[in-house]
Structure formats: structure tokens, C-alpha cells
Design a protein around this motif. Structure first.
Motif, mmCIF file in Angstrom:
data_model
loop_
_atom_site.group_PDB
_atom_site.id
_atom_site.type_symbol
_atom_site.label_atom_id
_atom_site.label_comp_id
_atom_site.label_asym_id
_atom_site.label_seq_id
_atom_site.Cartn_x
_atom_site.Cartn_y
_atom_site.Cartn_z
ATOM 1 N N MET A 1 0.852 -1.200 0.000
ATOM 2 C CA MET A 1 0.000 0.000 0.000
ATOM 3 C C MET A 1 0.885 1.246 0.000
ATOM 4 S SD MET A 1 -2.833 1.548 -0.108
ATOM 5 C CE MET A 1 -3.964 0.162 -0.085
ATOM 6 N N PHE A 2 0.360 2.312 -0.578
ATOM 7 C CA PHE A 2 1.094 3.573 -0.643
ATOM 8 C C PHE A 2 1.204 4.208 0.743
ATOM 9 C CE2 PHE A 2 -1.442 3.150 -4.597
ATOM 10 C CZ PHE A 2 -0.405 2.946 -5.489
ATOM 11 N N ASP A 3 2.250 5.000 0.925
ATOM 12 C CA ASP A 3 2.389 5.792 2.146
ATOM 13 C C ASP A 3 1.725 7.155 2.013
ATOM 14 O OD1 ASP A 3 3.967 3.838 3.434
ATOM 15 O OD2 ASP A 3 5.736 4.554 2.339
ATOM 16 N N LYS A 4 1.731 7.694 0.777
ATOM 17 C CA LYS A 4 1.219 9.043 0.566
ATOM 18 C C LYS A 4 0.684 9.143 -0.863
ATOM 19 C CE LYS A 4 3.711 12.434 2.144
ATOM 20 N NZ LYS A 4 4.791 13.465 2.291
ATOM 21 N N ILE A 5 -0.503 9.717 -1.029
ATOM 22 C CA ILE A 5 -1.039 9.945 -2.370
ATOM 23 C C ILE A 5 -1.505 11.392 -2.493
ATOM 24 C CG2 ILE A 5 -1.838 7.545 -2.525
ATOM 25 C CD1 ILE A 5 -4.742 8.717 -2.465
ATOM 26 N N LEU A 6 -1.515 11.887 -3.721
ATOM 27 C CA LEU A 6 -2.056 13.209 -4.007
ATOM 28 C C LEU A 6 -3.411 13.049 -4.684
ATOM 29 C CD1 LEU A 6 -0.414 16.403 -5.169
ATOM 30 C CD2 LEU A 6 -2.202 15.474 -6.642
ATOM 31 N N ILE A 7 -4.362 13.873 -4.279
ATOM 32 C CA ILE A 7 -5.720 13.828 -4.836
ATOM 33 C C ILE A 7 -5.872 15.009 -5.784
ATOM 34 C CG2 ILE A 7 -8.180 13.825 -4.304
ATOM 35 C CD1 ILE A 7 -7.189 12.941 -1.389
ATOM 36 N N ALA A 8 -5.986 14.714 -7.069
ATOM 37 C CA ALA A 8 -6.017 15.750 -8.103
ATOM 38 C C ALA A 8 -7.444 16.202 -8.359
ATOM 39 C CB ALA A 8 -5.374 15.228 -9.383
ATOM 40 N N ASN A 9 -8.116 16.637 -7.301
ATOM 41 C CA ASN A 9 -9.506 17.035 -7.441
ATOM 42 C C ASN A 9 -9.880 17.931 -6.282
ATOM 43 O OD1 ASN A 9 -12.437 16.845 -8.250
ATOM 44 N ND2 ASN A 9 -11.585 15.258 -9.571
ATOM 45 N N ARG A 10 -11.150 18.208 -6.121
ATOM 46 C CA ARG A 10 -11.625 19.153 -5.122
ATOM 47 C C ARG A 10 -12.976 18.678 -4.584
ATOM 48 N NH1 ARG A 10 -15.729 22.205 -6.224
ATOM 49 N NH2 ARG A 10 -15.028 23.878 -4.867
ATOM 50 N N GLY A 11 -13.543 19.453 -3.665
ATOM 51 C CA GLY A 11 -14.919 19.235 -3.237
ATOM 52 C C GLY A 11 -15.152 17.907 -2.561
ATOM 53 N N GLU A 12 -16.378 17.408 -2.756
ATOM 54 C CA GLU A 12 -16.783 16.228 -1.991
ATOM 55 C C GLU A 12 -15.995 14.979 -2.344
ATOM 56 O OE1 GLU A 12 -18.571 13.420 -3.068
ATOM 57 O OE2 GLU A 12 -18.857 14.006 -5.155
ATOM 58 N N ILE A 13 -15.569 14.816 -3.611
ATOM 59 C CA ILE A 13 -14.830 13.602 -3.942
ATOM 60 C C ILE A 13 -13.449 13.636 -3.298
ATOM 61 C CG2 ILE A 13 -14.084 14.558 -6.148
ATOM 62 C CD1 ILE A 13 -14.559 10.838 -5.125
ATOM 63 N N ALA A 14 -12.822 14.812 -3.237
ATOM 64 C CA ALA A 14 -11.523 14.898 -2.561
ATOM 65 C C ALA A 14 -11.670 14.572 -1.077
ATOM 66 C CB ALA A 14 -10.924 16.293 -2.743
ATOM 67 N N CYS A 15 -12.728 15.097 -0.451
ATOM 68 C CA CYS A 15 -12.960 14.801 0.974
ATOM 69 C C CYS A 15 -13.253 13.327 1.177
ATOM 70 C CB CYS A 15 -14.123 15.649 1.494
ATOM 71 S SG CYS A 15 -13.800 17.428 1.523
ATOM 72 N N ARG A 16 -13.978 12.737 0.229
ATOM 73 C CA ARG A 16 -14.323 11.321 0.355
ATOM 74 C C ARG A 16 -13.070 10.433 0.250
ATOM 75 N NH1 ARG A 16 -14.149 6.916 0.330
ATOM 76 N NH2 ARG A 16 -15.419 5.187 -0.444
ATOM 77 N N ARG A 314 -5.758 -0.345 -3.507
ATOM 78 C CA ARG A 314 -5.093 -1.649 -3.406
ATOM 79 C C ARG A 314 -4.757 -2.199 -4.797
ATOM 80 N NH1 ARG A 314 -4.639 -3.311 1.574
ATOM 81 N NH2 ARG A 314 -6.073 -2.577 3.209
ATOM 82 N N VAL A 315 -5.687 -2.054 -5.744
ATOM 83 C CA VAL A 315 -5.413 -2.526 -7.105
ATOM 84 C C VAL A 315 -4.273 -1.723 -7.728
ATOM 85 C CG1 VAL A 315 -6.367 -2.578 -9.450
ATOM 86 C CG2 VAL A 315 -7.689 -3.510 -7.541
ATOM 87 N N ALA A 316 -4.279 -0.406 -7.527
ATOM 88 C CA ALA A 316 -3.210 0.437 -8.077
ATOM 89 C C ALA A 316 -1.856 0.099 -7.462
ATOM 90 C CB ALA A 316 -3.541 1.908 -7.855
ATOM 91 N N ALA A 317 -1.879 -0.374 -6.208
ATOM 92 C CA ALA A 317 -0.633 -0.759 -5.532
ATOM 93 C C ALA A 317 -0.172 -2.155 -5.924
ATOM 94 C CB ALA A 317 -0.824 -0.676 -4.021
ATOM 95 N N GLY A 318 -0.924 -2.821 -6.809
ATOM 96 C CA GLY A 318 -0.513 -4.134 -7.310
ATOM 97 C C GLY A 318 -1.167 -5.313 -6.638
ATOM 98 N N GLU A 319 -2.065 -5.085 -5.692
ATOM 99 C CA GLU A 319 -2.732 -6.190 -5.010
ATOM 100 C C GLU A 319 -3.847 -6.764 -5.892
ATOM 101 O OE1 GLU A 319 -4.077 -5.302 -1.073
ATOM 102 O OE2 GLU A 319 -2.404 -3.936 -0.655
ATOM 103 N N PRO A 320 -4.148 -8.063 -5.729
ATOM 104 C CA PRO A 320 -5.287 -8.635 -6.461
ATOM 105 C C PRO A 320 -6.603 -8.251 -5.797
ATOM 106 C CG PRO A 320 -4.300 -10.300 -5.056
ATOM 107 C CD PRO A 320 -3.422 -9.075 -4.937
ATOM 108 N N LEU A 321 -7.674 -8.327 -6.563
ATOM 109 C CA LEU A 321 -8.999 -8.142 -5.980
ATOM 110 C C LEU A 321 -9.255 -9.238 -4.949
ATOM 111 C CD1 LEU A 321 -10.945 -7.333 -9.264
ATOM 112 C CD2 LEU A 321 -10.745 -5.799 -7.296
ATOM 113 N N PRO A 322 -10.024 -8.946 -3.912
ATOM 114 C CA PRO A 322 -10.300 -9.960 -2.893
ATOM 115 C C PRO A 322 -10.886 -11.234 -3.508
ATOM 116 C CG PRO A 322 -11.054 -7.818 -2.145
ATOM 117 C CD PRO A 322 -10.664 -7.656 -3.580
#
Length: 666
Positions: A1-16, A314-322
Motif C-alpha cells: 500500500m502507498f504511504d502518501k497519495i495526491l488527490i487531483a480534485n476538489r470538493g466532496e470527492i476529494a474529501c471522500r 489496493r489494485v493500483a498498488a498491485g494487489e489482487p482483488l479480494p
């Protein structure tokens, strides 16, 4: 899993996304425009980096600035949210070239799927039924007009890139085509950075049903059932739900298999959505593939008990789907979930987007049955530069009928004072027979909009209830104010209009829908005789706790929900809400009637097109200017026939609300 990610958006989706990061122990980094310097997603993130001016093209569409912020912040990956750059393959490629992980599908997948035109061609080649139309690269207006004639009317013009109802027009005759094409292209260029369009035959009375798909880098592809999004206004989704009340188990299986086949054909990785138009007889046509998370993803999460953003990470970090998801052909779901979108907009003025400070914002308390996704709180400002969404309300219960009841209760607890909102519209929507009976199609709202925005019959009691709430508020405030004065025991500090030798009278003045209500009140401490000049009422044993007012009205005990701030009151009787503005009791100047000689800006925005000049002869209703606000185009028309005396704005100008744009000769 990542330690830090950047959210390239705003508003409710960024908060979510930030909420999921917090739960997983991932440090969230935000970016912000000049208009969002104090926004909630900026306050919630570990750090937030400025990326430019207030307009999307100056900030959230600047991939270079976003990638630079990610690198400087030490982020390992970028989550694009939805909208802006989320379906831009060049941005996805640039993220990878910078040594970062793009939390979404590859740029190659997006090029084949993110373009509505390319996706339709691919699906047709794979045998998936598609709607007849034109998806070619040649965007010559004359060619598009010929293709429109070949396809036949009515037809739909759609932005080839993007979504969210932006850049879409229904054209019913050739005479309308050229103007609709120009408008659609301008809107698409502003919202998505590209003005390519496609044409397709418009299917009458369709239902809009989409399937959530997910793929991982280990070869697993699944779908997470459907969402129905048939309640739409101008192609903007209004209500989303799952499961679809229309689908049979057999049709669900067929559509789910088609969705998985589309994803497998592209080795699709991460979250996506396959959208279908479904006819009344159950025939379905591929519509588009959205290579991102959808605004309505929470309803899927509510019935499946999943966090789709966590799956994305998790998928972006290379993990398989559950494994529990992969081994099930159809994921079992529990209960029914519904989502509504609360906007700052005025349904009675053509859903004109609103802007301004949220003086009061009350939303339901989150619970097992109610979820709130929002990017603003009371005191924040809804700006003119972005979608005017205030919040998403999501409810869950064991049955659809129970979920509708939950949604009605949740809406009754909402209050917005500041910019106008669509709460009244939503409350009518969830009680309308087309929603209750699950018979709505994607064009129903536009065909029958008057059923949802027509003003309800006035409640004769509502002004009296609002007046009593204000009286109790004043009485509660007066002792606090008196304690800070020179003589806290002065009789003149009382708020109950007490007078020596007779009962005093107080006047409460309220404004609602342009009408003034002036109510004379006698009494105090919850017992009042009220008179508006035409009717008298007696309210006894009134108590106001700040959220609800209870009282005996003509001997019958009643209860109302009441929201009160210094400028306004909202009274809700359990079915309808009534908004009042508090006015000075002895100062009243009626609004001047419009002279018909001027065209004013209905809200702050940018002029994109001026179609007249001084001396032009115009007819009543003729389009004079086009302005852009909240990423939407607004057509400003002549109030009467006449001659243009002056044009006081040019294309590209930013204008304030009520600015005079055009004058007609007297």
C-alpha cells in the motif's frame, strides 16, 4: 500500500478519498485553486499545494502543475477523482512517466474507452449492441450536419470526452442543429479540454442502467452489480439507486456479462462503469464506458459493504482483488440504497446555478441508514467556477419502500440558507408517483418538469409558526443581551412587549415568494394570540429547542421542524418546507418591477458569446448573449421586441450578478 497519495480534485470527492486514506493510514495530499484556498478538502488534507487560478483551465486541468505538486510533496500516486483530468489519457501517461502511479486505468485503456466514440466502435466490433450514430474523427460542421440528416431526428449530440451531463444536447430538427452543435462544443471544451462530439439516435423513453466493473493486474475482472440512474434532468443524474427496480435476474445476468466482456477485451485495471440504455422491452444498448469512479458509487458501497476507493488504492498498488469477490459471478447485495444530489440551484428559475456563502447548512446526522458526502460546511462559499454541488445524500434500508421513507426523512432534516437550493425539488421527486412506482425513464423529468417545480399550495399556518419561532428566539436572546448592558433589570430590556396597564403588541414581518407577511403578536413565553389582518390564531404551550417547534394550535398539539438564523427561517411540516426571510417591521420597499428595457446578469459569470450590437432589431425571446457560470451555459434573451441601444459586455468579460449587459431603446 502507498504511504502518501495526491488527490487531483476538489470538493466532496476529494474529501471522500481523504476519509479512506485516513482509515488506511495513507497520508492524503491535496491541491487547490485560488478559489479553493480555504475549502474543506484543503483543511482535511495533511498538506495542500496551490496549482493556479480559479478557473479549471488555470488549475485543476493543469496536469503539469498537479504532477509537480505530487513530486514535491513526496506522493507516490495520484488519485484523479472524477471530472477534470480523471479520463484524460495524456495525463495518465504523464503521471507514469513522472515515476508516479495513476490510480485508475492506463492511458491506453482510456484512449480506447474514455472516448465515447472509440468505445462505441469497439463495442460494435465485439458484438455488443450500440445505438446508431456517427463517431468519426472528421468534425467538420457541414459533415456533421449531413450525418445528422442520415441518422434522423431526434438525435443527441454528445461530447466525446467527459460526462456528468456536460456537452450534451437533444436536437429535434435540422434547423436547431448548428446552434446546438456550437453550444455543445463550447461546453465540452471548457469542461473537458476537448470539443470533439459524436452523434447518435435519440431513443425515446429509455432507462439508464450502469454496471460497476473492476479489474486488477492479475487478470481478474468482476462487476459489482448495477445502478439505475434514470431520473435525470438535462442528462444530469438526479437520483441513483441499486438494485434497479426494472431488471429481472435474467436481464441483470446478461448485462453483467456484457459489462465484464467489455472490460476483459481491454485488460481493464481499476474501477470503471459500463453504461447502457435499456428499452421498455428489456433490449439494451451500450452507451459509454466511464474510466473512473462515478459520483453515484456510494449506493454500491452501501449495499455491498465495500469501500471502492480502498479497492482502487489496493489494485493500483498491485494487489489482487479480494478472492471473495472474484469467485462470485454475481456479488450478493443486501437491501436497497438511494442517492440524491443536493445542489445550490434554483429550480423555479430553470435550475439556475447559485453561488454565495452558506449562511446555514444543516444535514442529517450520519448513521447506519444515512450517509453524507459533502465538500462544504456552513460558512463556506459556493463559487461560480465549479459544479454547485453541496452534498450527496445516500440512504439504505432493507427494501426500496423503506429506503424512500429514509430519504424523505433525511431531506426534511436538510436546511440551506444562503444560495438557493434544490431541496424542494428533491422532496417532490421522492414522493412523485413515477419514482414511487419505479416507472421513470431518463427523459421523464424534462418532459414533465412542471410536476416537480410547480409551487405547492401555500400553507396558511406556516407564517404563524415562523413568527412564533422568531418570537421565542427573541425572548431567549433578550436576557443574554440585557446581562451585558448597564441595567440588566431594566423593563425596557424585555422582549415580550410588556407594558404598564395593557398587553403589548409585537410585529413580526416575514417575506416569502415576494409576499410580505406582517403578523401582530400578543403574549409571551409560548402563549400567543396572532393576527395577520385577515386571520387570527391562538398558539399555546409553544417550545422551540433550536431545531423543532412544538405548540398547541387551536387546541391540537403539533410539531414542526424549524431552522432559524439571523436572516431567515425554514418551517417544515413533515411534507413541505416553507422559507421565510425576516424583515424589519416598519421598513418595507417593494421590489421595483422590471422595466423590460434591460437584460441583467442573473448571477456572476463569464460572457462567452454576444450575438447583437447597438442598432440590432430583436424579437421577444431572441437570444442576445450566452454566459457561462458553474460550467454551464446560460442563454440570455430579449425581454421584449425592440432595438438594441447598448451592449455593455463583451465575450470573455467576467460580470457580477445584476450587472446590466444589454439596454433596449425605450
Amino acid at each position: 500500500m502507498f504511504d502518501k497519495i495526491l488527490i487531483a480534485n476538489r470538493g466532496e470527492i476529494a474529501c471522500r478519498v481523504i476519509r479512506t486514506c485516513r482509515r488506511l493510514g495513507v497520508a492524503p495530499i491535496a491541491v487547490y485553486s485560488q478559489a479553493d484556498a480555504t475549502a474543506q478538502h484543503v483543511r482535511l488534507a495533511d498538506a495542500a499545494w496551490p496549482i493556479g487560478g480559479p478557473r479549471p483551465a488555470e488549475s485543476y486541468l493543469r496536469g503539469d502543475a498537479i504532477i509537480e505538486a505530487a513530486l514535491r510533496s513526496g506522493a507516490q500516486a495520484i488519485h484523479p477523482g472524477y471530472g477534470f483530468l480523471s479520463e484524460n489519457p495524456d495525463f495518465a501517461d504523464a503521471v507514469q512517466r513522472a515515476g508516479l502511479v495513476f490510480i485508475g486505468p492506463s492511458g491506453d485503456s482510456m484512449r480506447r474507452m474514455g472516448s465515447k466514440a472509440g468505445a462505441k466502435e469497439l463495442m460494435a466490433a465485439r458484438g455488443v449492441p450500440v445505438v446508431p450514430g456517427y463517431t468519426g474523427d472528421d468534425q467538420d460542421p457541414a459533415l456533421l450536419a449531413r450525418e445528422a440528416q442520415r441518422i434522423g431526428f431526434p438525435l443527441m449530440i454528445k461530447a466525446a470526452y467527459g460526462g456528468g451531463g456536460k456537452g450534451m444536447r437533444v436536437v429535434r430538427s435540422l434547423d436547431e442543429f448548428a446552434a446546438s452543435l456550437e453550444s455543445c462544443q463550447r461546453e465540452a471544451k471548457n469542461a473537458f479540454g476537448r470539443d470533439r462530439v459524436l452523434l447518435e439516435r435519440y431513443i425515446n423513453h429509455p432507462r439508464h442502467i450502469e454496471f460497476q466493473i473492476f479489474g486488477d493486474s492479475h487478470g481478474n475482472t468482476i462487476h459489482l452489480n448495477e445502478r439505475e440512474c434514470s431520473a435525470q434532468r438535462r442528462y444530469q443524474k438526479v437520483l441513483e439507486e441499486t438494485p434497479s427496480p426494472f431488471l429481472t435476474p435474467h436481464l441483470r445476468e446478461r448485462m453483467g456479462q456484457a459489462a465484464i466482456a467489455a472490460a476483459q477485451a481491454l485488460d481493464y485495471v481499476n474501477a470503471g462503469t459500463v453504461e447502457f440504455i435499456v428499452g421498455a422491452d428489456g433490449d439494451f444498448h451500450f452507451m459509454e464506458i466511464n474510466t473512473r469512479l462515478q459520483v453515484e458509487h456510494p449506493v454500491t458501497e452501501m449495499v455491498l459493504g465495500l469501500d471502492l476507493v480502498e479497492l482502487q488504492l489496493r489494485v493500483a498498488a498491485g494487489e489482487p482483488l479480494p478472492a471473495s469477490l472474484v469467485r462470485n459471478k454475481s456479488i450478493p447485495q443486501l437491501g436497497h440504497a438511494i442517492e440524491l444530489r443536493l445542489y445550490a440551484e434554483d429550480p423555479e428559475q430553470g435550475f439556475l446555478p447559485g453561488s454565495g456563502r452558506l449562511e446555514t447548512l444543516r444535514l442529517p446526522t450520519p448513521s447506519r441508514h444515512v450517509r453524507i458526502d459533502s465538500g462544504v460546511v456552513a460558512g463556506d462559499t459556493v463559487t461560480i467556477f465549479y459544479d454547485p454541488m453541496i452534498a450527496k445524500l445516500i440512504v439504505w434500508d432493507e427494501t426500496r419502500e423503506a429506503a424512500l421513507v429514509r430519504m424523505r426523512e433525511a431531506l426534511a432534516q436538510c436546511a440551506v440558507i444562503g444560495p438557493k437550493s434544490n431541496i424542494d425539488f428533491l422532496e417532490r421527486l421522492v414522493r412523485h408517483r413515477a419514482i414511487v412506482d419505479a416507472s421513470i425513464d431518463s427523459g421523464y423529468l424534462d418532459r414533465n418538469l412542471a410536476e416537480f417545480v410547480a409551487a405547492d399550495a401555500s400553507d396558511a399556518d406556516a407564517p404563524f409558526i415562523a413568527a412564533v419561532a422568531w418570537l421565542l428566539h427573541e425572548e431567549a436572546q433578550a436576557p443574554r443581551c440585557a446581562r451585558t448592558g448597564a441595567d440588566p433589570w431594566s423593563p425596557w430590556a424585555r422582549a415580550d412587549a410588556w407594558r404598564v396597564g395593557h398587553a403589548g403588541k409585537r410585529i413580526v414581518a416575514l417575506l416569502a415568494r415576494g409576499q410580505r407577511h406582517e403578523i401582530s403578536a400578543f403574549g409571551a413565553a409560548g402563549n400567543y394570540r396572532l393576527d395577520d389582518g385577515t386571520r387570527q390564531l391562538v398558539l399555546e404551550h409553544a417550545r422551540f429547542d433550536g431545531t423543532a417547534l412544538s405548540a398547541h394550535l387551536d387546541g391540537v398539539a403539533r410539531r414542526w421542524q424549524v431552522v432559524l438564523d439571523r436572516d431567515g427561517l425554514i418551517v417544515h411540516d413533515g411534507t413541505r418546507r416553507h422559507l421565510f426571510a425576516h424583515a424589519p417591521a416598519f421598513a418595507w420597499t417593494p421590489s421595483a418591477a422590471a422595466s423590460g428595457d434591460r437584460v441583467l446578469a442573473p448571477m456572476p459569470g463569464r460572457i462567452v458569446l454576444v450575438k447583437v450590437s447597438p442598432g440590432t432589431e430583436v424579437t421577444e425571446g431572441q437570444e442576445l448573449l450566452v454566459m457561462e457560470a458553474m460550467k454551464m451555459e446560460l442563454s440570455l434573451k430579449a425581454p421584449r421586441a425592440g432595438t438594441i441601444a447598448a451592449v455593455q459586455a463583451a465575450a470573455g468579460d467576467f460580470v457580477d450578478a445584476d450587472a446590466v449587459l444589454v439596454r433596449l431603446e425605450a
